[in-house]
Write a protein that holds these residues in place. Structure first.
Motif, PDB file in Angstrom:
ATOM      1  N   LEU A  43      88.509 -53.068 -62.627  1.00 59.97           N
ATOM      2  CA  LEU A  43      89.027 -51.279 -62.772  1.00 59.97           C
ATOM      3  C   LEU A  43      88.513 -51.003 -63.519  1.00 59.97           C
ATOM      4  CD1 LEU A  43      91.849 -50.458 -62.192  1.00 59.97           C
ATOM      5  CD2 LEU A  43      92.119 -51.378 -64.509  1.00 59.97           C
ATOM      6  N   GLY A  44      87.613 -51.067 -64.410  1.00 60.55           N
ATOM      7  CA  GLY A  44      86.835 -49.639 -64.965  1.00 60.55           C
ATOM      8  C   GLY A  44      85.876 -49.649 -64.001  1.00 60.55           C
ATOM      9  N   ARG A  45      84.694 -50.550 -63.390  1.00 60.85           N
ATOM     10  CA  ARG A  45      83.645 -50.599 -62.807  1.00 60.85           C
ATOM     11  C   ARG A  45      84.449 -49.891 -61.011  1.00 60.85           C
ATOM     12  NH1 ARG A  45      79.136 -53.284 -62.465  1.00 60.85           N
ATOM     13  NH2 ARG A  45      78.869 -52.893 -60.369  1.00 60.85           N
ATOM     14  N   ILE A  46      85.943 -50.108 -60.736  1.00 61.88           N
ATOM     15  CA  ILE A  46      86.146 -49.788 -59.683  1.00 61.88           C
ATOM     16  C   ILE A  46      86.725 -47.432 -59.930  1.00 61.88           C
ATOM     17  CG2 ILE A  46      88.160 -49.027 -58.162  1.00 61.88           C
ATOM     18  CD1 ILE A  46      88.889 -51.303 -58.166  1.00 61.88           C
ATOM     19  N   LEU A  47      86.923 -47.421 -61.377  1.00 61.93           N
ATOM     20  CA  LEU A  47      86.867 -46.424 -61.786  1.00 61.93           C
ATOM     21  C   LEU A  47      85.746 -45.528 -61.668  1.00 61.93           C
ATOM     22  CD1 LEU A  47      89.112 -44.732 -62.722  1.00 61.93           C
ATOM     23  CD2 LEU A  47      88.888 -45.477 -65.330  1.00 61.93           C
ATOM     24  N   SER A  52      84.507 -51.395 -55.060  1.00 58.20           N
ATOM     25  CA  SER A  52      85.750 -50.998 -53.877  1.00 58.20           C
ATOM     26  C   SER A  52      86.741 -51.240 -54.560  1.00 58.20           C
ATOM     27  CB  SER A  52      85.666 -50.414 -52.606  1.00 58.20           C
ATOM     28  OG  SER A  52      84.685 -52.180 -52.132  1.00 58.20           O
ATOM     29  N   HIS A  53      87.965 -50.331 -53.670  1.00 58.37           N
ATOM     30  CA  HIS A  53      89.257 -50.924 -54.365  1.00 58.37           C
ATOM     31  C   HIS A  53      89.886 -51.496 -52.935  1.00 58.37           C
ATOM     32  CE1 HIS A  53      89.907 -46.374 -55.015  1.00 58.37           C
ATOM     33  NE2 HIS A  53      91.169 -47.021 -54.483  1.00 58.37           N
ATOM     34  N   ASP A  54      91.018 -51.968 -53.020  1.00 62.86           N
ATOM     35  CA  ASP A  54      91.667 -52.337 -51.666  1.00 62.86           C
ATOM     36  C   ASP A  54      92.717 -51.852 -51.261  1.00 62.86           C
ATOM     37  OD1 ASP A  54      90.193 -54.802 -51.605  1.00 62.86           O
ATOM     38  OD2 ASP A  54      91.307 -56.462 -52.045  1.00 62.86           O
ATOM     39  N   GLU A  55      93.955 -51.187 -52.185  1.00 58.79           N
ATOM     40  CA  GLU A  55      94.941 -50.418 -51.880  1.00 58.79           C
ATOM     41  C   GLU A  55      94.861 -49.550 -53.232  1.00 58.79           C
ATOM     42  OE1 GLU A  55      98.651 -52.016 -50.803  1.00 58.79           O
ATOM     43  OE2 GLU A  55      97.359 -54.185 -49.959  1.00 58.79           O
ATOM     44  N   GLY A  56      95.735 -48.392 -52.796  1.00 57.49           N
ATOM     45  CA  GLY A  56      96.532 -47.985 -53.791  1.00 57.49           C
ATOM     46  C   GLY A  56      94.982 -46.136 -54.563  1.00 57.49           C
ATOM     47  N   ARG A  57      95.318 -45.298 -55.318  1.00 57.54           N
ATOM     48  CA  ARG A  57      94.790 -43.952 -55.231  1.00 57.54           C
ATOM     49  C   ARG A  57      93.868 -43.989 -57.161  1.00 57.54           C
ATOM     50  NH1 ARG A  57      97.625 -38.694 -52.652  1.00 57.54           N
ATOM     51  NH2 ARG A  57      99.519 -40.083 -54.316  1.00 57.54           N
ATOM     52  N   ARG A  69      80.857 -38.822 -60.713  1.00 62.48           N
ATOM     53  CA  ARG A  69      79.669 -38.809 -61.149  1.00 62.48           C
ATOM     54  C   ARG A  69      80.393 -38.360 -62.874  1.00 62.48           C
ATOM     55  NH1 ARG A  69      75.084 -34.355 -60.020  1.00 62.48           N
ATOM     56  NH2 ARG A  69      75.633 -35.684 -57.950  1.00 62.48           N
ATOM     57  N   PRO A  70      81.388 -37.626 -62.847  1.00 61.29           N
ATOM     58  CA  PRO A  70      82.721 -37.324 -64.164  1.00 61.29           C
ATOM     59  C   PRO A  70      82.599 -38.450 -64.746  1.00 61.29           C
ATOM     60  CG  PRO A  70      83.347 -36.049 -62.066  1.00 61.29           C
ATOM     61  CD  PRO A  70      82.606 -36.985 -61.599  1.00 61.29           C
ATOM     62  N   ILE A  71      82.774 -39.683 -63.769  1.00 60.54           N
ATOM     63  CA  ILE A  71      83.324 -40.884 -64.777  1.00 60.54           C
ATOM     64  C   ILE A  71      82.194 -41.635 -65.369  1.00 60.54           C
ATOM     65  CG2 ILE A  71      85.155 -42.849 -64.526  1.00 60.54           C
ATOM     66  CD1 ILE A  71      85.928 -41.482 -62.385  1.00 60.54           C
ATOM     67  N   GLN A  72      81.300 -42.350 -66.553  1.00 57.40           N
ATOM     68  CA  GLN A  72      80.326 -42.692 -66.812  1.00 57.40           C
ATOM     69  C   GLN A  72      80.739 -44.427 -67.319  1.00 57.40           C
ATOM     70  OE1 GLN A  72      76.584 -42.237 -66.434  1.00 57.40           O
ATOM     71  NE2 GLN A  72      78.201 -40.624 -64.714  1.00 57.40           N
ATOM     72  N   LEU A  73      80.094 -45.029 -66.530  1.00 55.74           N
ATOM     73  CA  LEU A  73      80.015 -46.456 -67.611  1.00 55.74           C
ATOM     74  C   LEU A  73      79.297 -46.957 -68.367  1.00 55.74           C
ATOM     75  CD1 LEU A  73      81.270 -49.250 -67.131  1.00 55.74           C
ATOM     76  CD2 LEU A  73      79.475 -49.978 -65.571  1.00 55.74           C
ATOM     77  N   ILE A  74      79.398 -46.900 -69.705  1.00 55.07           N
ATOM     78  CA  ILE A  74      78.625 -47.421 -70.220  1.00 55.07           C
ATOM     79  C   ILE A  74      78.575 -48.537 -70.647  1.00 55.07           C
ATOM     80  CG2 ILE A  74      78.117 -47.073 -73.304  1.00 55.07           C
ATOM     81  CD1 ILE A  74      78.240 -44.880 -71.823  1.00 55.07           C
ATOM     82  N   HIS A  75      77.326 -49.404 -70.591  1.00 52.33           N
ATOM     83  CA  HIS A  75      77.173 -51.278 -69.939  1.00 52.33           C
ATOM     84  C   HIS A  75      77.287 -51.999 -71.411  1.00 52.33           C
ATOM     85  CE1 HIS A  75      76.197 -49.681 -66.029  1.00 52.33           C
ATOM     86  NE2 HIS A  75      75.975 -50.915 -65.778  1.00 52.33           N
ATOM     87  N   VAL A 181      87.738 -41.146 -73.618  1.00 49.92           N
ATOM     88  CA  VAL A 181      86.890 -42.648 -73.509  1.00 49.92           C
ATOM     89  C   VAL A 181      87.730 -43.823 -72.883  1.00 49.92           C
ATOM     90  CG1 VAL A 181      86.312 -44.316 -74.940  1.00 49.92           C
ATOM     91  CG2 VAL A 181      85.680 -42.291 -75.822  1.00 49.92           C
ATOM     92  N   LEU A 182      87.764 -44.840 -71.823  1.00 48.65           N
ATOM     93  CA  LEU A 182      88.670 -46.118 -71.633  1.00 48.65           C
ATOM     94  C   LEU A 182      87.859 -46.939 -72.174  1.00 48.65           C
ATOM     95  CD1 LEU A 182      90.065 -47.352 -70.009  1.00 48.65           C
ATOM     96  CD2 LEU A 182      88.872 -47.400 -68.078  1.00 48.65           C
ATOM     97  N   PHE A 183      88.306 -47.892 -73.051  1.00 51.16           N
ATOM     98  CA  PHE A 183      87.686 -48.552 -74.127  1.00 51.16           C
ATOM     99  C   PHE A 183      88.013 -50.124 -73.604  1.00 51.16           C
ATOM    100  CE2 PHE A 183      86.612 -51.078 -77.362  1.00 51.16           C
ATOM    101  CZ  PHE A 183      85.079 -51.015 -77.802  1.00 51.16           C
ATOM    102  N   ILE A 184      87.174 -51.012 -72.802  1.00 56.62           N
ATOM    103  CA  ILE A 184      88.088 -51.680 -71.521  1.00 56.62           C
ATOM    104  C   ILE A 184      87.368 -53.544 -73.354  1.00 56.62           C
ATOM    105  CG2 ILE A 184      87.452 -53.799 -70.357  1.00 56.62           C
ATOM    106  CD1 ILE A 184      87.186 -51.011 -68.692  1.00 56.62           C
ATOM    107  N   THR A 185      88.289 -53.876 -73.248  1.00 59.91           N
ATOM    108  CA  THR A 185      87.660 -54.588 -74.917  1.00 59.91           C
ATOM    109  C   THR A 185      88.214 -56.250 -74.364  1.00 59.91           C
ATOM    110  OG1 THR A 185      86.758 -55.475 -76.724  1.00 59.91           O
ATOM    111  CG2 THR A 185      89.159 -53.506 -76.786  1.00 59.91           C
TER     112      THR A 185
END
Lengths: 308, 298, 308
Positions: A43-47, A52-57, A69-75, A181-185
């Motif tokens: 989900l984080g990588r799609i964002l 890519s994702h299959d369905e949804g918006r 670009r406004p959505i940056q992933l911190i690895h 911040v979207l925090f995935i953990t």
């Protein structure tokens, strides 16, 4: 505001995401928690536009997102996130130039993430500690003035004594720059530290099974999966006493089984025949303060409480 | 503010590449030896022919001369100094090998990077071509081409060698690119919106460089063998100065395999080839350190 | 048969640099001891010394009924490893041979120790909640992370070892699997009356399973004692900082405080004085001149002063 509606994604046979809705308010904190393989990382990588994702918006202020670009992933891994052949100055220079920022902004950003520019700029990544590297990664993400930082297990590979510093930095950036911040953990306590008032999404096999403010969910989780997950957090005996209703799932996760009813039914200690029939949807059934996807929600105290 | 540990070794500030190279070389004496050998051959290739007249003096009374100060490597069947032959032959050998190496480097790197970065269909098409190139029996093909279209001109030979030799390099670069592509820093560069040109030249290429350099040096030695081999077999016109021409003459005209007098004439070009190969092998091991800042250390 | 372990004045070096310096530690018969430290603290080096690994410059590692591991020759060490001391290596999830089934690797292990009978593996695997026939016929990729970790424990114990060393047994596992593995460690430990050492960076893991804890920093043990006591009442400033830096699930978020500075690496450990002084909030003049001695289970000048 960034929004996702009905996001689905399948990798070959495995349904990684089964229609996930989420909202990330500007400057807010949102956390995804769940076991490995639950789909939170996907989900984080799609964002972040890396998958890519299959369905949804995916929407940004109501408009479909085209530029990620406004959505940056911190690895997760600050060791592989920086090019070993380039100095920190070189690493920051190019994205800054791309945005038309002067190079002096690099020093500003490094100071902002708690690094000494004169020490860091001329060095290569391998000359820095894990914590410093992760700060550089965050500084690099900030060069493009992002709206959201997606932090995927951003502290799990960093020394324990340095973790809280990174978490505090993420929290401060929310306040000083208004970055969300979207925090995935899988570690709820770290999610709580970044934003206790933010929404916590508990994800199980590609669906959200419980959603509510972090402290609300921690104080009274109602979905048995959330309860199992929170029960598994180690108790600091001596400082804490375990919650009275600690719960263990009946079975280990078997992804080959595709239940027709509730996805957690095969493992659920409270499963009823009805659970095998009907797939519950996210709702506030039973007047709970948070959203959940359980036919028989019941508050249980599973989180450890301070001794004394 | 998080600063470094207080007792870090003296700050490793921006060091230019030259000093990195020097330090990597100084770490092992064998590397210095390798560099000295390579420089010697480069010098012979560039300046060698200037020391001798266009037509080397021959002395029919002094063929297969014993080793002396005047003729340190003896003389050939016409009484020409063998050392002079080795020195003047260097340019031809090196010119073809280096030019062919450049062709290989450009083609192999470009194809490997493109295939590895794009993946999917372009990757499978290009890699089938690379496999095809790899399976071409290079040396027999060379012989056929030499006989049919003639490869006397150095650039023709370089082109054919280079274009039949890029398969291995392309595969090495591709597999390296494929694995680098999954690394966080490439993803981050894409996420930051950096153009593909930047990602390929600034992020990927420096990390692939040691593989390119290593493969290239090994390819260059193979090109030296191939070229010398063609002359030795006599499929190329022998009217030029080349180590292969010497070997051919030594074996087929002077009977060096049975006549001990002519032995130095055979061993001199062989020794030159072996020495050059040794030089290459000795510096290959320094390449990784030169390109990887992590290994540069102190 | 009970076997305790006594480590006395142990120094293990890499090149000229001591990764472990003058460490003394007693693992009592039948206890689980947790060894906590960050990367570069020397905790893995210390654990490996129990196998007689590493360049032991001085001191001894005495295992009751076996002898001093630091003085044994290679043949004796090989016989003891596996048979008396079971070791589950770091990243045991990835340490199986991908080309052989688990059963084949088990037979190889037995053969190398001249053992014919490996039927002990069956009850052991069953005890850990696995189906022995299925697991023994599986290749590494057919097992989940948690299953591989349990297979690692089986390998460590199948030859009836009585000392068990687990190096980061739950790193890279998610919370539920971690809780499951820790439960198994507790049960197997109790069933077999083992002496167990669990090496981890995670204070929570130690709190869950270990009755005693030793805290390492910069190659030294800075504090040890009963886990509950140390957690409730940490005396060394590093232990205190480490515990304070753990984000909590309840109570005010800002109870957790980042620990300033960076842990030292092998090359940057100060040669004289207290190894922690650069990050210490209660540093005194004596700290840079003299290394604190271990008094009453704490190695800190400040603690010595206040106690007197």
């Amino acid at each position: 505001m960034i929004e996702g509606r009905g996001i689905t994604k399948a990798f070959k046979q495995v349904q990684a995401l089964r229609g996930v809705d989420f909202v990330i308010p500007r400057g807010g904190a949102v956390s995804f928690i769940g076991e490995s393989g639950c789909g939170k990382t996907t989900l984080g990588r799609i964002l972040a536009g890396l998958e890519s994702h299959d369905e949804g918006r995916l929407l940004r202020d109501g408009e479909p997102i085209k530029d990620f670009r406004p959505i940056q992933l911190i690895h997760q891994d600050p060791y592989s996130a920086l090019n070993p052949t380039r100095t920190i100055a070189q690493i920051l220079r190019d994205p800054l130039r791309l945005r038309g920022h002067p190079f002096s902004k690099a020093e500003e950003l490094l100071s902002l993430v708690g690094l000494d520019p004169s020490y860091v700029l001329s060095r290569y990544p391998h000359q820095l500690s894990g914590g410093m590297r992760q700060r550089v990664v965050i500084a690099r993400a900030l060069t493009v003035d992002p709206e959201v930082l997606v932090a995927d297990e951003a502290v799990s590979m960093i020394d324990v004594s340095l973790r809280l510093g990174i978490l505090a930095l993420l929290r401060n950036l929310r306040e000083t720059l208004g970055v969300s911040v979207l925090f995935i953990t899988h570690d709820v306590a770290t999610a709580r530290y970044v934003g206790a008032e933010g929404e916590l999404y508990v994800i199980y096999r590609g669906t959200v099974v419980e959603r509510g403010p972090v402290d609300t969910v921690l104080a009274g989780p109602v979905h048995p999966y959330t309860q199992c997950l929170l029960s598994a957090i180690p108790v600091l005996h001596g400082l804490e006493v375990p919650g009275p209703d600690r719960l263990v799932p009946d079975e280990p996760l078997d992804e080959r089984v595709e239940p027709s009813g509730c996805l957690f039914e095969p493992r659920c200690p409270f499963a009823t025949p009805a659970c095998a029939q009907e797939q519950p949807l996210l709702s506030r059934l039973g007047d709970t303060p948070q959203d959940h996807a359980c036919l028989f929600p019941a508050r249980r105290h599973v989180v450890a409480v301070p001794a004394r | 503010m998080e600063t470094g540990p207080n007792s870090l070794p003296p700050p490793l500030l921006r060091r230019c590449k030259v000093s990195a190279v020097l330090r990597a070389l100084r770490r092992r004496p064998s590397r210095i030896a390798g560099v000295v050998i390579i420089l010697l051959f480069v010098f012979m290739a560039v300046a060698g022919p200037w020391f001798y007249p266009d037509r080397l003096p021959y002395d029919a009374d002094n063929i297969y001369a014993p080793i002396s100060w005047e003729h340190p490597l003896s003389t050939d069947f016409e009484g020409v100094d063998v050392l002079a032959l080795v020195v003047t032959g260097t340019r031809g050998v090196m010119l073809v090998a280096v030019a062919a190496g450049l062709v290989t480097m450009v083609v192999g790197t470009a194809i490997g990077l493109y295939a590895g970065y794009r993946r999917g269909r372009p990757d499978s098409v290009l890699m089938r071509i690379a496999d095809f190139v790899l399976t071409i029996p290079g040396f027999p093909l060379l012989i056929v081409l030499t006989v049919t279209i003639g490869l006397g001109a150095w650039w023709k030979m370089a082109l054919v060698l280079g274009l039949t030799g890029w398969g291995g390099l392309a595969r090495a670069v591709r597999s390296q690119t494929l694995s680098l592509r999954e690394r966080g820093f490439i993803e981050a560069a894409r996420g930051l919106g950096l153009p593909t040109r930047h990602i390929v030249t600034r992020e990927l290429l420096p990390n692939v460089a040691p593989y390119i350099a290593t493969n290239l040096l090994v390819a260059v030695t193979a090109y030296i063998y191939a070229q010398v081999g063609l002359y030795f077999l006599g499929v190329l016109p022998l009217d030029t100065s080349n180590w292969g021409v010497m070997l051919n003459a030594a074996v087929f005209q002077s009977g060096a395999l049975i006549s001990p007098d002519a032995l130095p004439y055979l061993l001199a070009p062989l020794g030159a080839i072996l020495l050059l190969t040794l030089g290459v092998v000795l510096i290959v091991d320094a390449l990784e350190e030169i390109f990887n800042p992590r290994l540069r250390g102190s | 048969m009970n076997m305790g372990v006594t480590i006395a004045g142990l120094t293990v070096t890499y090149g000229d640099l001591p990764a472990v310096k003058d460490v003394s530690l007693r693992l009592e018969d039948g206890t689980i001891t947790g060894l906590v430290g960050e990367s570069g603290s020397g905790k893995s080096t210390l654990a490996l010394s129990l196998l007689g690994h590493g360049n032991i410059a001085s001191g001894s590692v005495f295992i009751d009924g076996v002898g001093d591991m630091s003085k044994m020759d290679k043949g004796a060490l090989r016989a003891v490893r596996g048979a008396k001391i079971g070791y589950v290596f770091q990243a045991a999830q990835n340490s199986l041979n991908p080309l052989l089934t688990v059963g084949k690797q088990l037979l190889d292990l037995a053969k190398s120790h001249g053992v014919r009978d490996v039927r002990g593996a069956h009850p052991l695997l069953r005890r850990m909640g696995l189906d022995p026939d299925r697991v023994l016929n599986s290749y590494q990729h057919e097992l989940s992370g948690g299953m591989r970790q349990r297979v690692g424990i089986m390998f460590a114990l199948v030859l009836n070892a009585h000392v068990l060393v687990l190096d980061e047994p739950t790193t890279a596992l998610d919370m539920i699997t971690q809780a499951n593995i820790l439960q198994i460690v507790r049960e197997v430990h109790a069933d077999r009356g083992l002496t167990t050492l669990i090496v981890t960076h995670d204070v929570g893991v130690v709190a869950e399973v270990a009755s005693r804890v030793a805290v390492m920093y910069g190659g030294r043990i800075v504090e040890c004692g009963s886990t509950k006591e140390v957690l409730a009442n940490p005396r060394h400033p590093y232990t205190r900082g480490l515990i304070n830096a753990i984000p909590r699930l309840t109570g005010p978020v800002d109870v957790a405080k980042p620990l300033p500075g960076t842990p030292p690496t092998l090359g940057t450990i100060p040669a004289v004085g207290c190894v922690f002084r650069a990050r210490c909030p209660i540093r005194m003049d004596v700290c840079s001149a003299q290394e604190p001695e271990m008094i009453d289970d704490v190695a800190c000048h400040a603690v010595g002063v206040t106690a007197k």
